[in-house]
Design an enzyme around this catalytic site. Sequence first.
Site, PDB file in Angstrom:
ATOM      1  N   PHE A  82       0.459  -6.003  -9.607  1.00  0.00           N
ATOM      2  CA  PHE A  82      -0.031  -4.660  -9.296  1.00  0.00           C
ATOM      3  C   PHE A  82      -1.515  -4.583  -9.634  1.00  0.00           C
ATOM      4  O   PHE A  82      -1.915  -4.780 -10.776  1.00  0.00           O
ATOM      5  CB  PHE A  82       0.752  -3.593 -10.056  1.00  0.00           C
ATOM      6  CG  PHE A  82       0.502  -2.233  -9.499  1.00  0.00           C
ATOM      7  CD1 PHE A  82       1.179  -1.807  -8.365  1.00  0.00           C
ATOM      8  CD2 PHE A  82      -0.439  -1.388 -10.071  1.00  0.00           C
ATOM      9  CE1 PHE A  82       0.933  -0.561  -7.813  1.00  0.00           C
ATOM     10  CE2 PHE A  82      -0.693  -0.135  -9.515  1.00  0.00           C
ATOM     11  CZ  PHE A  82      -0.006   0.270  -8.397  1.00  0.00           C
ATOM     12  N   ARG A 109      -9.629   3.913  -9.547  1.00  0.00           N
ATOM     13  CA  ARG A 109     -10.128   3.739  -8.177  1.00  0.00           C
ATOM     14  C   ARG A 109     -11.614   3.395  -8.179  1.00  0.00           C
ATOM     15  O   ARG A 109     -12.116   2.775  -7.253  1.00  0.00           O
ATOM     16  CB  ARG A 109      -9.941   5.036  -7.360  1.00  0.00           C
ATOM     17  CG  ARG A 109      -8.503   5.379  -7.052  1.00  0.00           C
ATOM     18  CD  ARG A 109      -8.466   6.485  -5.999  1.00  0.00           C
ATOM     19  NE  ARG A 109      -7.167   7.125  -5.890  1.00  0.00           N
ATOM     20  CZ  ARG A 109      -6.165   6.678  -5.149  1.00  0.00           C
ATOM     21  NH1 ARG A 109      -6.297   5.570  -4.454  1.00  0.00           N
ATOM     22  NH2 ARG A 109      -5.023   7.326  -5.099  1.00  0.00           N
ATOM     23  N   ASP A 152       1.556  -4.212   1.296  1.00  0.00           N
ATOM     24  CA  ASP A 152       2.541  -4.581   0.291  1.00  0.00           C
ATOM     25  C   ASP A 152       3.878  -4.793   1.021  1.00  0.00           C
ATOM     26  O   ASP A 152       4.109  -5.854   1.590  1.00  0.00           O
ATOM     27  CB  ASP A 152       2.566  -3.435  -0.726  1.00  0.00           C
ATOM     28  CG  ASP A 152       3.375  -3.735  -1.961  1.00  0.00           C
ATOM     29  OD1 ASP A 152       3.373  -4.884  -2.407  1.00  0.00           O
ATOM     30  OD2 ASP A 152       4.013  -2.807  -2.486  1.00  0.00           O
ATOM     31  N   GLU A 198      -7.084  -0.555   5.685  1.00  0.00           N
ATOM     32  CA  GLU A 198      -6.220  -0.289   4.534  1.00  0.00           C
ATOM     33  C   GLU A 198      -6.732  -1.012   3.297  1.00  0.00           C
ATOM     34  O   GLU A 198      -7.476  -1.994   3.405  1.00  0.00           O
ATOM     35  CB  GLU A 198      -4.791  -0.788   4.836  1.00  0.00           C
ATOM     36  CG  GLU A 198      -3.775   0.309   5.046  1.00  0.00           C
ATOM     37  CD  GLU A 198      -3.442   1.124   3.796  1.00  0.00           C
ATOM     38  OE1 GLU A 198      -4.302   1.273   2.900  1.00  0.00           O
ATOM     39  OE2 GLU A 198      -2.321   1.624   3.725  1.00  0.00           O
ATOM     40  N   ASP A 199      -6.306  -0.532   2.145  1.00  0.00           N
ATOM     41  CA  ASP A 199      -6.668  -1.206   0.899  1.00  0.00           C
ATOM     42  C   ASP A 199      -5.796  -2.432   0.659  1.00  0.00           C
ATOM     43  O   ASP A 199      -6.287  -3.492   0.313  1.00  0.00           O
ATOM     44  CB  ASP A 199      -6.592  -0.240  -0.299  1.00  0.00           C
ATOM     45  CG  ASP A 199      -5.286   0.549  -0.359  1.00  0.00           C
ATOM     46  OD1 ASP A 199      -4.396   0.357   0.502  1.00  0.00           O
ATOM     47  OD2 ASP A 199      -5.144   1.375  -1.277  1.00  0.00           O
TER      48      ASP A 199
HETATM   49  P1  IMP Z   1       3.200  -0.620   1.780  1.00  0.00           P
HETATM   50  O1  IMP Z   1       3.596   0.487   2.702  1.00  0.00           O
HETATM   51  O2  IMP Z   1       4.321  -0.986   0.852  1.00  0.00           O
HETATM   52  O3  IMP Z   1       2.629  -1.818   2.481  1.00  0.00           O
HETATM   53  O4  IMP Z   1       2.167  -0.049   0.771  1.00  0.00           O
HETATM   54  C1  IMP Z   1       0.906   0.270   1.089  1.00  0.00           C
HETATM   55  C2  IMP Z   1       0.302   1.185   0.045  1.00  0.00           C
HETATM   56  O5  IMP Z   1       0.903   1.042  -1.257  1.00  0.00           O
HETATM   57  C3  IMP Z   1      -1.130   0.812  -0.144  1.00  0.00           C
HETATM   58  O6  IMP Z   1      -1.946   1.481   0.781  1.00  0.00           O
HETATM   59  C4  IMP Z   1      -1.390   1.258  -1.575  1.00  0.00           C
HETATM   60  O7  IMP Z   1      -1.769   2.613  -1.593  1.00  0.00           O
HETATM   61  C5  IMP Z   1      -0.069   1.106  -2.281  1.00  0.00           C
HETATM   62  N1  IMP Z   1      -0.020  -0.149  -3.079  1.00  0.00           N
HETATM   63  C6  IMP Z   1       0.685  -1.252  -2.806  1.00  0.00           C
HETATM   64  N2  IMP Z   1       0.486  -2.217  -3.717  1.00  0.00           N
HETATM   65  C7  IMP Z   1      -0.405  -1.711  -4.603  1.00  0.00           C
HETATM   66  C8  IMP Z   1      -1.047  -2.245  -5.775  1.00  0.00           C
HETATM   67  O8  IMP Z   1      -0.866  -3.401  -6.231  1.00  0.00           O
HETATM   68  N3  IMP Z   1      -1.913  -1.404  -6.416  1.00  0.00           N
HETATM   69  C9  IMP Z   1      -2.168  -0.139  -5.974  1.00  0.00           C
HETATM   70  N4  IMP Z   1      -1.603   0.390  -4.880  1.00  0.00           N
HETATM   71  C10 IMP Z   1      -0.724  -0.385  -4.190  1.00  0.00           C
HETATM   72 MG    MG Z   2      -2.936   3.240   0.466  1.00  0.00          MG
END
Ligand code: IMP
Ligand code: MG
Length: 173
Positions: free
Chosen positions: A150, A163, A101, A97-98
């Site tokens: 962010f 990106r 969050d 994963e990138d």
């Molecule tokens: P989660 O399900 O809330 O953990 O979110 C995961 C996804 O939210 C990541 O794979 C990202 O695509 C997106 N995301 C969360 N935080 C950021 C950020 O700071 N910048 C860009 N994308 C984010």
């Molecule tokens: Mg993502």
Amino acid sequence: MSETIREMIPETDLVARIQELGEQISRDYDGESIYLVCILRGAAPFACELAKRITVPVTMEFMTTSSYGSGTVSSGEVKIKNDVEIPMEGRNVLIVEDIIDSGNTLHYLLEVFKNRNAKSVKLCTLLDKPERREVDVDVDYVGFTIPDEFVVGYGLDYDQKYRNLPYIGVVEL
Ligand code: IMP
Ligand code: MG
């Protein structure tokens, strides 16, 4: 439309850390092979760089999950939009994963993959924002732990932009 980007993690630091992660993963999976699942689109640049630094056999699969839409706040609801092609039963799945969050995406995927009878399921993320966690997720490999800001670049987007930046930056609106 006039946001600026402040650099947070330079490209050289990203490359060095990905090299370390690749070495660690190669050691941990010694004698095994890895079924790498790249979560599109954000994890693509990281997954490709990481895969090049892993020395055990790797197959690469790609999956699209539901995203944030155009905002910067997670909806909390996760869906698989495009699934992997090769069955993962009996394989050592490494989800790449990138960023983690809220943790909702990976929490959901971990459950799904365990039900598919993978031999093992581990998680590797380039970035971790632990302050924002809503559900607990065991992360096996973390590139960088970052504060609650962010970020964009190295695959991460803001409204589908940035990106392609070779570094991680913070969006300043
Ligand atoms: P989660 O399900 O809330 O953990 O979110 C995961 C996804 O939210 C990541 O794979 C990202 O695509 C997106 N995301 C969360 N935080 C950021 C950020 O700071 N910048 C860009 N994308 C984010
Ligand atoms: Mg993502």
